[in-house]
Design an enzyme around this catalytic site. Structure first.
Site, PDB file in Angstrom:
ATOM      1  N   HIS A  57       9.602  11.690   4.253  1.00  0.00           N
ATOM      2  CA  HIS A  57       9.003  10.517   3.572  1.00  0.00           C
ATOM      3  C   HIS A  57       9.134  11.381   1.955  1.00  0.00           C
ATOM      4  O   HIS A  57       8.918  12.607   1.997  1.00  0.00           O
ATOM      5  CB  HIS A  57       6.717  11.291   3.527  1.00  0.00           C
ATOM      6  N   HIS A  59      10.063  10.454  -2.679  1.00  0.00           N
ATOM      7  CA  HIS A  59      10.073   9.588  -3.634  1.00  0.00           C
ATOM      8  C   HIS A  59      11.285  10.431  -4.670  1.00  0.00           C
ATOM      9  O   HIS A  59      10.904  11.645  -5.638  1.00  0.00           O
ATOM     10  CB  HIS A  59       8.810   9.453  -4.410  1.00  0.00           C
ATOM     11  N   ARG A  83      -0.351  11.350 -11.802  1.00  0.00           N
ATOM     12  CA  ARG A  83      -0.651  10.063 -11.844  1.00  0.00           C
ATOM     13  C   ARG A  83       0.366   9.620 -13.297  1.00  0.00           C
ATOM     14  O   ARG A  83       1.597   9.271 -13.413  1.00  0.00           O
ATOM     15  CB  ARG A  83      -0.857   8.742 -11.122  1.00  0.00           C
ATOM     16  N   TYR A 122      10.301   2.792  -4.569  1.00  0.00           N
ATOM     17  CA  TYR A 122      10.191   1.629  -5.192  1.00  0.00           C
ATOM     18  C   TYR A 122       9.917   1.889  -6.729  1.00  0.00           C
ATOM     19  O   TYR A 122       9.678   0.985  -7.587  1.00  0.00           O
ATOM     20  CB  TYR A 122       8.051   1.992  -4.930  1.00  0.00           C
ATOM     21  N   HIS A 208       3.811  -1.115   0.033  1.00  0.00           N
ATOM     22  CA  HIS A 208       3.266   0.561  -0.561  1.00  0.00           C
ATOM     23  C   HIS A 208       1.597   1.193  -0.129  1.00  0.00           C
ATOM     24  O   HIS A 208       1.526   2.168   0.404  1.00  0.00           O
ATOM     25  CB  HIS A 208       2.834   1.312  -2.135  1.00  0.00           C
ATOM     26  N   ARG A 211      -3.802  -0.493  -1.908  1.00  0.00           N
ATOM     27  CA  ARG A 211      -4.294  -0.873  -3.033  1.00  0.00           C
ATOM     28  C   ARG A 211      -3.755  -1.917  -3.958  1.00  0.00           C
ATOM     29  O   ARG A 211      -3.569  -2.940  -4.455  1.00  0.00           O
ATOM     30  CB  ARG A 211      -4.782   0.814  -3.212  1.00  0.00           C
ATOM     31  N   HIS A 233       1.064   3.933   3.079  1.00  0.00           N
ATOM     32  CA  HIS A 233       0.626   5.138   2.447  1.00  0.00           C
ATOM     33  C   HIS A 233      -1.035   5.137   3.002  1.00  0.00           C
ATOM     34  O   HIS A 233      -1.697   4.055   2.170  1.00  0.00           O
ATOM     35  CB  HIS A 233       0.276   5.683   1.394  1.00  0.00           C
ATOM     36  N   GLU A 236      -5.150   8.749   1.621  1.00  0.00           N
ATOM     37  CA  GLU A 236      -4.190   9.838   1.262  1.00  0.00           C
ATOM     38  C   GLU A 236      -5.934  10.564  -0.060  1.00  0.00           C
ATOM     39  O   GLU A 236      -5.978  12.099   0.553  1.00  0.00           O
ATOM     40  CB  GLU A 236      -2.977   9.746   0.251  1.00  0.00           C
ATOM     41  N   HIS A 270       0.292  10.223   5.274  1.00  0.00           N
ATOM     42  CA  HIS A 270      -0.690  11.253   4.874  1.00  0.00           C
ATOM     43  C   HIS A 270      -1.551  11.227   5.816  1.00  0.00           C
ATOM     44  O   HIS A 270      -2.116  12.375   6.330  1.00  0.00           O
ATOM     45  CB  HIS A 270      -1.418  10.953   3.433  1.00  0.00           C
ATOM     46  N   ASP A 321       7.856  14.288  -0.069  1.00  0.00           N
ATOM     47  CA  ASP A 321       6.772  13.686  -0.929  1.00  0.00           C
ATOM     48  C   ASP A 321       7.426  13.434  -2.281  1.00  0.00           C
ATOM     49  O   ASP A 321       8.819  12.792  -2.307  1.00  0.00           O
ATOM     50  CB  ASP A 321       5.957  13.833  -0.631  1.00  0.00           C
TER      51      ASP A 321
END
Length: 454
Positions: A57, A59, A83, A122, A208, A211, A233, A236, A270, A321
């Site tokens: 995993h 990003h 974030r 993404y 993803h 949510r 995900h 998490e 996660h 991650d």
């Protein structure tokens, strides 16, 4: 046809450590393994040889913000405040910068001992949110980074459509992520075309999170998977669990157990907050647990139920991650130490009488590779993908003692690493570091200025 032979004084095979092992390789594939034989002229000789680790995993673009989100704000800092910084980098990066950052990252992963990376991707669109003329532009840049460094790549294009549960509209900071099912299908098609002509590249799908995906969209994305790995995900953060209950009356893993066709293609990234019943159901279905201990610790997500996963024979792997740190020992040590602090004892992820370092490594290696749909075994027919350690300076570190010192000490790093028969790390350093690193430094200077952090 390229034929090579490697001779290892000690090799960690599926059945355990073996002495004086010769590995025959043809065109990057292992054709034979023989133990108890003396080295021969022409053998590439190594000391300790290990099957290599997959990183399930990543990003990649977040490598650019490593260490840059550690200033405490005026209130309580959480994943959700982190974030905001991540969005600043996500909205700033152009394709050339993305490629430079990913190339640096993949080089660092190889130097650390990772040979395959699951890129949960993404950052699909241009900075204004519109698709690129070539819809797979950013995926192409990731493939270029993998080719430049030699790492194996599992592309996991992510379907991301909403800001939170119930299909709410995305926020402005998410504009580069957003797809509808038709647009995602075209991105996925491009990823598969890229993989078709390249050794070491395969493709899965990544809805993803609950949510970001409605139930109807999840069904559409799963129909596109065609038997490939599915990464998502799940559970998490505590807020994510609470919001899912408010939306559906069920927790995220609970909802997926009741509504999704879970099997061993799935990897729950996660899976930090699981009940005992949820974990039992997931392991019975064959779902892989995608643990990211450093990121989970960095973001304050919580502590996973890894001890229960291990004791029940579940599959788990490790991922870097957010890429705040690129280290196999750091990930495995954080995993083990979090369990020791939770359960108030030592050597938690190990069978009685077994080396904790070896158990952690072998468990994460097997689970991570299975979750990506690849093989990193030392066996006939598998890619010639392995790492080597030299114990000449510390000759008392043999076999499992080497594993424990590597995972729980600080002095050891892999000396050499081969991917499909090609040596990409020599004397602990990637063979292209002098070419790759200057481009990354220039890119970071640009990004720091654009994001206002300089």
């Amino acid at each position: 046809m390229t034929v090579e032979t490697f001779h290892a004084r000690q090799a960690l095979l599926a059945e355990g450590w073996a002495e004086d092992t010769r590995i025959s390789v043809q065109d990057g594939i292992i054709t034979g393994i023989e133990s108890g034989v003396a080295p021969a002229e022409g053998d590439q000789r190594v000391d300790h040889l290990l099957p290599a680790m997959s990183n399930h995993h990543s990003h990649a673009f977040q490598r650019a913000m490593s260490g840059l989100a550690e200033t405490r704000g005026s209130g309580t800092d959480t994943f959700w405040t982190w974030r905001d910084v991540m969005y600043r980098f996500a909205l700033a990066m152009d394709p050339d910068q993305m490629e430079a950052v990913a190339t640096q990252l993949y080089m660092e992963m190889l130097e650390a001992g990772f040979v395959q990376v699951g890129e949960f991707h993404y950052l699909h669109h241009d900075r204004d949110g519109r698709p690129y003329a070539e819809i797979g532009e950013m995926s192409e840049r990731l493939v270029a980074a993998a080719e430049a460094t030699g790492i194996g790549l599992t592309l996991l294009p992510s379907f991301y459509a909403h800001s939170t549960f119930g299909g709410l509209p995305p926020v402005e900071g998410q504009r580069r992520f957003i797809c509808d099912p038709d647009g995602f299908a075209r991105i996925l098609e491009r990823c598969r075309a890229l993989a078709a002509s390249r050794a070491g590249v395969n493709v899965g799908v990544a809805p993803h999170s609950l949510r970001a995906v409605t139930p109807a969209e999840l069904e559409q994305v799963l129909a596109m998977a065609d038997g490939a790995p599915v990464h998502m995900h799940v559970a998490e953060q505590i807020k994510e669990v609470d919001d899912c209950v408010a939306w559906s009356g069920l927790r995220p893993a609970e909802w997926l157990l009741q509504n999704a066709p879970l099997d061993d293609r799935w990897c729950f990234i996660h899976a930090t907050h699981l009940t005992e019943a949820e974990l039992e159901g997931l392991l019975a279905a064959g779902v892989h647990m995608g643990l990211c201990p450093i990121t989970e610790g960095n973001l304050g997500d919580g502590i996973s139920r890894s001890r229960a996963v291990f004791e029940q024979g579940g599959s788990f792997g490790i991922g870097t991650d957010s890429n705040v740190s690129i280290s196999i020992p750091d990930e495995l040590r954080q995993l083990e130490y979090s369990q020791r602090l939770t359960h108030h004892n030592r050597a938690v992820i190990a069978r009685q009488g077994a080396s904790t370092g070896r158990e952690l490594y072998q468990g994460a290696r097997a689970g991570g590779s299975a979750a990506l749909g690849v093989s990193t075994d030392l066996g006939a027919g598998a890619p010639a993908t392995f790492l080597a350690f030299d114990t000449a300076r510390e000759p008392w570190l043999q076999r499992d003692r080497l594993m424990d010192r590597w995972i729980f000490g600080t002095a050891l790093r892999p000396d050499g690493l081969w991917v499909r028969g090609r040596q990409v790390v020599r004397s602990g350093t990637h063979v292209e570091r002098e070419r790759i690193e200057p481009r990354f430094r220039a890119t970071m200077t640009e990004l720091m200025s654009v994001t206002g952090l300089i």
